[in-house]
Scaffold this active site. Structure first.
Site, short mmCIF file in Angstrom:
data_model
loop_
_atom_site.label_atom_id
_atom_site.label_comp_id
_atom_site.label_asym_id
_atom_site.label_seq_id
_atom_site.Cartn_x
_atom_site.Cartn_y
_atom_site.Cartn_z
N GLU A 184 -69.85 15.18 5.93
CA GLU A 184 -68.51 15.54 5.43
C GLU A 184 -68.09 14.69 4.23
O GLU A 184 -66.98 14.21 4.14
CB GLU A 184 -67.46 15.44 6.56
CG GLU A 184 -67.66 16.51 7.61
CD GLU A 184 -66.55 16.56 8.66
OE1 GLU A 184 -65.51 15.91 8.49
OE2 GLU A 184 -66.73 17.28 9.65
C1 FAD Z 1 -76.78 14.61 10.50
C2 FAD Z 1 -76.29 15.48 9.39
C3 FAD Z 1 -75.60 16.64 9.68
C4 FAD Z 1 -75.19 17.48 8.65
N1 FAD Z 1 -74.62 18.70 8.95
C5 FAD Z 1 -74.43 19.59 7.94
C6 FAD Z 1 -74.01 20.92 8.21
O1 FAD Z 1 -73.78 21.29 9.36
N2 FAD Z 1 -73.89 21.77 7.18
C7 FAD Z 1 -74.13 21.41 5.89
O2 FAD Z 1 -74.01 22.22 5.00
N3 FAD Z 1 -74.50 20.14 5.60
C8 FAD Z 1 -74.67 19.24 6.58
N4 FAD Z 1 -75.07 17.95 6.29
C9 FAD Z 1 -75.24 17.57 4.91
C10 FAD Z 1 -74.31 16.48 4.43
O3 FAD Z 1 -73.04 17.00 4.16
C11 FAD Z 1 -75.01 15.87 3.24
O4 FAD Z 1 -76.01 15.04 3.77
C12 FAD Z 1 -74.13 15.10 2.35
O5 FAD Z 1 -73.36 15.97 1.61
C13 FAD Z 1 -74.91 14.19 1.42
O6 FAD Z 1 -76.00 14.83 0.81
P1 FAD Z 1 -77.45 14.11 0.76
O7 FAD Z 1 -77.76 13.65 2.12
O8 FAD Z 1 -78.38 15.04 0.11
O9 FAD Z 1 -77.22 12.82 -0.13
P2 FAD Z 1 -77.22 12.74 -1.72
O10 FAD Z 1 -76.32 13.74 -2.29
O11 FAD Z 1 -78.61 12.68 -2.20
O12 FAD Z 1 -76.52 11.32 -1.94
C14 FAD Z 1 -77.22 10.09 -1.73
C15 FAD Z 1 -76.25 8.93 -1.94
O13 FAD Z 1 -75.74 8.97 -3.27
C16 FAD Z 1 -74.32 8.91 -3.24
N5 FAD Z 1 -73.78 9.68 -4.35
C17 FAD Z 1 -74.10 10.93 -4.75
N6 FAD Z 1 -73.39 11.27 -5.83
C18 FAD Z 1 -72.59 10.22 -6.12
C19 FAD Z 1 -71.60 9.94 -7.11
N7 FAD Z 1 -71.27 10.79 -8.05
N8 FAD Z 1 -70.99 8.75 -7.09
C20 FAD Z 1 -71.29 7.83 -6.15
N9 FAD Z 1 -72.20 8.04 -5.20
C21 FAD Z 1 -72.84 9.21 -5.18
C22 FAD Z 1 -73.93 9.50 -1.88
O14 FAD Z 1 -72.67 8.98 -1.47
C23 FAD Z 1 -75.06 9.00 -1.00
O15 FAD Z 1 -74.76 7.71 -0.57
C24 FAD Z 1 -75.45 17.10 7.31
C25 FAD Z 1 -76.10 15.89 7.03
C26 FAD Z 1 -76.52 15.10 8.05
C27 FAD Z 1 -77.25 13.83 7.70
#
Ligand code: FAD
Length: 823
Positions: A501
């Site tokens: 989220e």
């Molecule tokens: C257990 C779990 C359940 C989930 N459930 C769902 C679901 O039901 N439906 C769904 O659609 N998604 C779901 N997600 C997805 C979740 O919303 C994403 O994991 C989240 O949006 C982050 O994406 P990412 O993991 O690819 O991280 P990335 O986007 O690769 O980010 C990696 C890091 O970089 C940081 N970052 C990225 N951009 C910036 C910026 N501009 N400035 C500062 N920091 C930044 C982030 O904060 C993070 O710390 C789930 C994820 C998990 C792990």
């Protein structure tokens, strides 16, 4: 004469700025000052005349609206339009999502505390309370966390069935559709209680009730979609999931490459207009077991079946799992918290237009729909989960510290242990206060997007802090996983709460202040809207109003910050009388300081503040701490100013004030325009930085709240899973804890007797016998001590396994022979 004139003028200017006087008042005051200056003193005509002429020009330029607009505002307006940061559509939609509330008050620099204090305290209906005491309690009892996380890697079938049958998936669905129609508070209480017992169960229940098909249908669904799907979702006949994230679109979810094309196709034997979908998603909670996918994708119309436009934007659809082309079922292993989560994909999946959420009317509006729903959901699920973990740590780690003895005393007596105990207890109080305040706002129909980002970020971070502290206090008993360990899985689950989220780094660096500055500031959004107005004349008029309002606002905050800084807030209003009065006054000061810093940062950095994420994060931290402290003060009032809560209130307020000060100091140190940074420091902290980390006695008092049974401890941990049934670990700890408090005076008598040389035995049993023989304690006391030894033994023992690997078998959880302790 000159000096007194200067002092009086300064005082008048200060007072007018402080009060936020309008242009007319400023002009009148200026004219009066000039009159006194020229008539009341023997100033030469060649000085007085140019002063009057110059003043007349200034008054004419600023005081006559049409002249001001043409000669002052118009050039500013042109410049503003040029430097205004470019805003993408998705960003614009995110900024416009939800509403503003107490966050906007904090941005004014003079929050109206009476407004906060008069907000009704949210409460549960009888039916909601009944559901918590019965169905939720029963579900907790069905969820044996060790079995779920270690043996089955899933909820037991009877728990799944119970969840569906008893309406846990329909908490937010109105009764008309067969759901529970619960308030945000009740929804949060259910998740919180489940999280204190089994996080896997809590996540399973919370997802269908937060961002997902049900919420989207409630807000945007067509009548047919609502009447078909909502009753099925409420009864658990459909298991929903929501699929947004994919390999190439995580935090930047607006960049999803998943594609839908408008075309004709077959749907249940008929040729209809619809969408052919191709997608690749991952991390989807409940995905592996879902029957209905909520899907986000980009819609295109290359054949122009709908109209001229080819790219139609992000759109949402409901895709039944059994639609040809859908591949689903694999699972991710999410840090051994085995809620159902996994990837899914679709190849040439056809759905008719009637499966688009809201129907064709909502084509291209998917992003706005998502952020609007997220604005609400973010304030409920993860905050509830975090508070559940904090309350569990407060209740059971606090108890453990009172039960576990080292160096012949309970470890909770050591100052080193009291420091983390105080953090656990007071942060939990603060988290719960913020949770309930936010839920109160949601339940009166607000959807405060900035506040929901604040509670998502800060409550999950405080959950991390509380559980890390709990792990340190529990030592080996926190590390060895098994049925006896209540916090190990909560520790493993932290990164999940942090990531979902809106991952926390992003939320802190971009969203809280980035969105807050535009949404909550009294003038900035108005300036933006005016600058974007296609009707230039109307835009200029609105801009004129906004920009002069903004200038007055900044002067007001300079005056307020300096005045409150010099008096350390002492002369500001007292919304309540009592031990928290000073905290209100200090928050008033910090709120003025925040409003001023926010303006200085925005004015000097403009659009580049977006890239200066660390400055934005620090301003966001200040705003957040202001919100969290407001919540603490409100809770203290709402719970009748309970004196036994004061140690927690004190710790939480002092800790927040210190963090606000430190965030501001780091901001000053890193603002690129140095002279302004020095000036800011001087205006805000004219007498130096007053706050420090909490004192030892404040820590000690806060720690005591969870080291002894009492009403403050019960209030703090209200709503989590507790049981009298000794089969549950919670009941074992509680029973030992109560006994520890009962025998504390007897143990003290024993220690004194030992120091006096009356007891010389080398072990516990000998010493007890001696004490009875010497009349130091009674036989009943001795029995109580022996019972304590037994209960303590039960609590300090950890699980061990005969084999650790493919076929782990729980063999000897606890040795049967009690150990021998000296008192
Ligand atoms: C257990 C779990 C359940 C989930 N459930 C769902 C679901 O039901 N439906 C769904 O659609 N998604 C779901 N997600 C997805 C979740 O919303 C994403 O994991 C989240 O949006 C982050 O994406 P990412 O993991 O690819 O991280 P990335 O986007 O690769 O980010 C990696 C890091 O970089 C940081 N970052 C990225 N951009 C910036 C910026 N501009 N400035 C500062 N920091 C930044 C982030 O904060 C993070 O710390 C789930 C994820 C998990 C792990």
């Amino acid at each position: 004469m000159w000096i007194s004139g200067l002092l009086i003028s300064t005082a008048v200017v200060w007072a007018l700025a402080y009060r936020g006087a309008g242009t007319g008042v400023w002009i009148a005051a200026f004219a009066a000052a000039l009159a006194v200056f020229t008539v009341g003193s023997d100033v030469a005509w060649y000085i007085a005349t140019p002063a009057w002429v110059l003043s007349a020009i200034v008054v004419f330029l600023l005081g006559v609206p049409s002249i001001r607009r043409r000669h002052v505002t118009a050039p500013l307006f042109r410049q503003f339009r040029k430097v205004m940061p470019p805003i993408s559509d998705t960003e614009q939609e995110a900024r416009e999502a939800g509403s503003v509330w107490w966050d906007a008050e904090l941005f004014t620099g003079k929050p109206d505390w009476h407004r906060l204090l008069h907000l009704p305290r949210p409460h549960l209906s009888q039916e909601e309370q009944h559901f918590l005491d019965n169905e939720t309690q029963t579900l907790c009892e069905l969820l044996d966390d060790w079995r779920v996380t270690h043996e089955d890697k899933d909820l037991p079938p009877e728990a799944w069935q119970y969840i569906k049958n008893r309406g846990f998936f329909g908490l937010i669905i109105p009764r008309d559709y067969g759901g529970k129609g619960f308030s945000a508070l009740a929804h949060s209480e259910v998740v919180m209680k489940l999280a204190s017992r089994c996080i896997t169960g809590a996540v399973t229940v919370m997802v269908p009730n937060s961002l997902g098909p049900a919420k989207l249908l409630l807000h945007y669904g067509t009548r047919e979609q609502k009447s078909h799907y909502l009753p099925r979702l409420a009864r658990g006949e459909e298991i929903p999931c929501f699929a947004l994230t994919g390999p190439d679109a995580g935090s930047d979810a607006g960049a999803i490459p998943d594609r839908g094309e408008v075309c004709y196709g077959e749907w249940r034997g008929e040729r209809v207009l619809g969408v052919c979908l191709n997608w690749e998603k991952r991390y989807i909670t409940l995905g592996p077991v879902c029957t209905l996918l909520g899907l986000a994708f980009r819609l295109y119309d290359p054949q122009h079946l709908l109209g001229e436009a080819e790219e139609l934007g992000i759109t949402l659809a409901l895709v039944p799992r059994d639609t040809p082309g859908v591949t689903i079922g694999d699972r991710h292993v999410t840090l051994d918290i085995p809620f159902q989560n996994g990837p899914n994909e679709g190849r040439d999946v056809f759905v008719p237009m009637s499966q688009l959420v809201g129907g064709p009317e909502y084509i291209g509006q998917g992003w706005r729909m998502l952020v609007e729903c997220l604005a609400e959901g973010r304030g409920i699920s993860l905050p509830a989960l975090s508070v559940g973990a904090g309350k569990m740590a407060s209740r059971y780690t606090g108890a453990y510290a009172a039960i576990r003895r080292q160096f012949n005393v309970p470890i909770g007596r050591f100052e080193g242990v009291q420091e983390p105990l105080a953090r656990i207890a007071a942060l939990t109080y603060q988290m719960d206060a913020a949770r309930t305040l936010t839920l109160g706002a949601l339940d009166i129909g607000e959807s405060p997007s900035v506040i929901s980002a604040i509670v998502k970020y800060h409550l999950t971070e405080k959950y991390r802090q509380c559980i890390n502290d709990a792990m340190d206090i529990q030592g080996g008993s926190g590390i060895c996983l098994g049925p006896a360990n209540l916090i190990g899985r909560a520790y493993q689950a932290i990164p999940i709460a942090i990531t979902v989220e809106g991952a926390n780094i992003l939320t802190r660096s971009m969203i809280i202040f980035g969105q807050g500055a535009v949404r909550c500031h009294p003038w900035v959004l108005k300036e933006f809207q005016a600058a974007q107005d296609p009707d230039r004349a109307r835009g200029l008029e609105d801009f004129d109003h906004a920009v002069f309002g903004h200038i007055g606002f900044v002067f007001g905050n300079v005056a307020r910050s300096l005045f409150l800084g010099l008096t350390r807030g002492r002369l500001s209003g007292k919304p309540v009388k009592g031990p928290t009065t000073r905290y209100f006054q200090q928050l008033q000061w910090m709120s003025a300081a925040f409003a001023l810093c926010a303006d200085v940062a925005m004015m000097t950095l403009g659009g580049s503040l977006k890239r200066k994420e660390r400055l934005s994060a620090r301003l966001g931290d200040v705003l957040s701490e202001l919100y969290l402290t407001s919540a603490v003060l409100k809770r203290y009032e709402d719970t009748g100013q309970a004196e036994s809560d004061l140690p927690l209130v004190r710790w939480a307020c002092e800790n927040s004030l210190y963090h606000i000060q430190e965030s501001l100091r780091l901001l000053f140190r890193n603002l690129p325009f140095r002279p302004l940074a020095w000036l800011l420091r001087l205006v805000i902290f004219p007498t130096g930085a007053p706050y420090t980390e909490t004192n030892d006695h404040v820590d000690r008092d806060a720690a005591q709240v969870i080291l002894r049974p009492g009403d403050a401890r019960d209030r703090l941990t209200r709503g989590i899973f507790v049981s009298d049934d000794i089969r549950f670990r919670q009941a074992q700890i509680e029973s030992a804890f109560v006994q520890a408090a009962r025998v504390a005076p007897i143990e003290k008598t024993m220690r004194e007797a030992k120091r006096a040389g009356i007891l010389r035995g080398s072990n516990f049993e000998q010493q007890v016998q001696e004490a009875v023989a010497e009349g130091v304690i009674t036989v009943t006391d001795a029995a109580e001590l022996e019972r304590m030894q037994r209960l303590r033994r039960e609590v300090v023992m950890v699980d061990s396994f005969a084999r650790y690997g493919k076929q782990s078998v729980l063999s000897a959880a606890r040795p049967t022979k009690p150990a021998i302790y000296a008192v």
